[in-house]
Scaffold this motif. Structure first.
Motif, short mmCIF file in Angstrom:
data_model
loop_
_atom_site.label_atom_id
_atom_site.label_comp_id
_atom_site.label_asym_id
_atom_site.label_seq_id
_atom_site.Cartn_x
_atom_site.Cartn_y
_atom_site.Cartn_z
N UNK A 83 32.53 36.33 37.74
CA UNK A 83 33.84 36.75 37.26
C UNK A 83 33.67 37.95 36.35
N UNK A 84 34.65 38.85 36.34
CA UNK A 84 34.69 39.95 35.37
C UNK A 84 36.14 40.36 35.20
N UNK A 85 36.51 40.76 33.99
CA UNK A 85 37.87 41.22 33.73
C UNK A 85 37.83 42.54 32.99
N UNK A 86 38.95 43.26 33.02
CA UNK A 86 39.01 44.51 32.26
C UNK A 86 39.21 44.20 30.78
N UNK A 87 39.05 45.21 29.93
CA UNK A 87 39.07 44.99 28.47
C UNK A 87 40.39 44.42 27.99
N UNK A 88 41.50 44.88 28.57
CA UNK A 88 42.81 44.41 28.13
C UNK A 88 43.14 43.02 28.64
N UNK A 89 42.33 42.51 29.57
CA UNK A 89 42.57 41.17 30.09
C UNK A 89 43.74 41.08 31.04
N UNK A 90 44.10 42.18 31.67
CA UNK A 90 45.24 42.16 32.59
C UNK A 90 44.82 41.83 34.01
N UNK A 91 43.56 42.09 34.36
CA UNK A 91 43.09 41.85 35.73
C UNK A 91 41.80 41.05 35.72
N UNK A 92 41.64 40.20 36.72
CA UNK A 92 40.46 39.35 36.86
C UNK A 92 39.88 39.54 38.27
N UNK A 93 38.58 39.81 38.32
CA UNK A 93 37.87 39.97 39.59
C UNK A 93 36.95 38.78 39.80
N UNK A 94 36.87 38.31 41.05
CA UNK A 94 35.98 37.21 41.39
C UNK A 94 35.22 37.50 42.66
N UNK A 95 33.97 37.09 42.71
CA UNK A 95 33.14 37.28 43.89
C UNK A 95 32.99 35.98 44.66
N UNK A 96 33.34 36.01 45.95
CA UNK A 96 33.34 34.80 46.76
C UNK A 96 32.04 34.55 47.49
N UNK A 97 31.85 33.30 47.91
CA UNK A 97 30.64 32.92 48.64
C UNK A 97 30.60 33.51 50.05
N UNK A 98 31.75 33.96 50.55
CA UNK A 98 31.80 34.57 51.88
C UNK A 98 31.52 36.07 51.85
N UNK A 99 31.39 36.64 50.66
CA UNK A 99 31.19 38.07 50.53
C UNK A 99 32.45 38.83 50.19
N UNK A 100 33.57 38.13 49.99
CA UNK A 100 34.83 38.77 49.61
C UNK A 100 34.92 38.96 48.09
N UNK A 101 35.65 39.98 47.67
CA UNK A 101 36.00 40.19 46.27
C UNK A 101 37.50 40.00 46.12
#
Length: 443
Positions: A83-101
């Motif tokens: 998981x990673x998010x931007x500094x302002x906390x408005x967006x969240x990114x996740x990496x999936x086991x299938x290779x999707x983001x």
């Protein structure tokens, strides 16, 4: 209050300690976070991905700072690891086991974007310091750089040969970590792999700048605030110091570009993170211990111990004033956390925040685009203010805190660069004086 948080996939809790006093804070429960799966969302709350070995499904949990139990549970379409998010906390990114983001909007939980990034599971994620680029590493050994401007511009995506900006295939085994330096699209990124190498790449040119071969597999990376060197935590229990901008010579003790190490006899180092002062380095290990190092003296200044099990994640963050008060009053506190994350995107609606990554100054080079994220966030705040939303005020306060933190980090960075330059000049003067004195004596 600056704290260090540590999770263990075996223990199922997140320990929290005051970095300066060593006092243990609230322990957060029901956390089985994989590597790179524990983050703070803009300092407002704690988030963690969850994967159980006996299950093919996963979840993402939210904790408020003053309650030990998770309050919000999300169940994405597939298991999410990093998981990673931007500094302002408005967006969240996740990496999936299938290779999707996956990309979610935090305040609404909406799934804004999903794209196929790798053939193997995504093992680690990072954002460039200007938050215009996503860097992903995967179990297939690939490292890819994604322009968020490109991902939300369907016209440019159709015209481009591929969705990514760069695809690095030099690693031969699973990528264990990726980190980005300062400088936005002109920064360097560092990737670590089970092939026992760390590779330094240029985001400006896409070229491999340096290949560092280590005596052990590297699972954790932390970049010095002045980008003089980077620290690499190995499975042999050592933390190696490798040169970035420092002049190096071939070392018979450690290898080319490796200029030193933090000696210790612990088990494998699983995670590394710098404190706000840019000097103290926190390490987590499979022996369940969290060590705080003074990188100037290369000594351990403080040590904590997780209750049991290996440490899988280290997080250095600042707790709000309300969370640092006595836990006796925690039951009376109320918190407002965002809703759960959407499992699937609503294809009938235009994703909210699509324009958050699109700038007005478009260059022919994909990395040369001007990404006006903060301008769009300002517009979002204005819209919320017109609607009378209290969230706007909270975002404004967090943004001001972030600006202050950035300024303090910049001061520390310049101070360290000045100290290094001063020490260099002193050494040069001493060496010159000794040489002259030697010449006088010989004459």
């Amino acid at each position: 209050m600056e704290v260090v948080m540590a999770s263990s996939s075996m223990d199922g809790t997140v320990g929290c300690w005051d970095i300066h006093t060593g006092a243990e804070q609230l322990r957060y429960k029901s956390c089985l976070s994989p590597s790179h799966g524990l983050i703070s969302i803009a300092g407002r709350f704690l988030a963690s991905s969850q994967i159980r070995e006996s299950s093919t499904s996963g979840s993402v949990l939210y904790w408020s700072w003053h309650k030990p139990q998770p309050e919000v549970k999300s169940f994405p379409a597939e298991p999410i690891k990093p998981l990673v998010s931007n500094r302002e906390g408005t967006y969240l990114f996740g990496g999936g086991s299938s290779g999707h983001i996956y990309l979610w909007e935090v305040f609404t939980g909406r799934l804004l974007k999903k794209w196929h990034a790798h053939y193997g599971a995504v093992s680690c994620l990072a954002l460039s310091d200007d938050e215009s680029l996503v860097i992903s590493g995967a179990e297939d050994g690939g490292v890819r750089v994604w322009s968020l401007f490109m991902m939300f511009d369907d016209v440019r995506r159709k015209e481009a040969r591929h969705d990514f900006v760069y695809s690095f295939r030099d690693h031969t085994l699973r990528v264990t970590n990726v980190k980005s330096g300062h400088g936005g699209s002109n920064a360097v990124i560092i990737s670590a792999s089970e092939d026992q190498t760390c590779k330094v790449w240029s985001l400006a040119t896409g070229r491999l700048l340096r290949n560092v071969i280590f005596p052990s597999v590297i699972d954790a990376i932390a970049i010095d605030v002045g980008e003089y060197a980077f620290y690499a935590g190995g499975r042999d229990g050592k933390i190696y110091i490798a040169a970035l901008n420092a002049v190096t010579t071939c070392s018979a003790d450690y290898g080319k570009h490796i200029i030193g190490l933090l000696p210790d006899s612990s088990r494998a180092v699983t995670s590394l993170a710098f404190c706000a002062d840019g000097i103290s380095l926190v390490s987590g290990s499979e022996d369940g211990k969290i060590r705080i190092w003074d990188t100037r003296t290369r000594n351990i200044v403080r040590m904590f111990r997780h209750s049991k099990g290996p440490v899988t994640n280290i997080l250095v963050t600042s707790l709000p004033e309300s969370a640092s008060r006595s836990q006796a009053t925690s039951a009376r506190k109320t918190s407002i956390l965002p809703p759960p994350l959407e499992k699937y995107a609503n294809s009938n609606e235009e994703p909210v925040g699509t324009k958050a990554f699109i700038g007005s100054d478009i260059s022919s080079h994909p990395v040369g685009v001007s990404y006006l994220i903060e301008d769009v966030l300002n517009n979002q705040i204005k819209d919320m203010q017109q609607q009378g939303s209290t969230t706007a005020a909270e975002m404004e306060v967090e943004r001001l805190k972030l600006d202050c933190k950035r300024a303090m980090q910049m001061v520390q960075q310049w101070k360290k660069m000045y100290d290094n330059l001063h020490q260099f000049c002193v050494n040069e003067l001493v060496d010159d004086s000794r040489a002259k004195h030697s010449d006088v004596n010989s004459g």
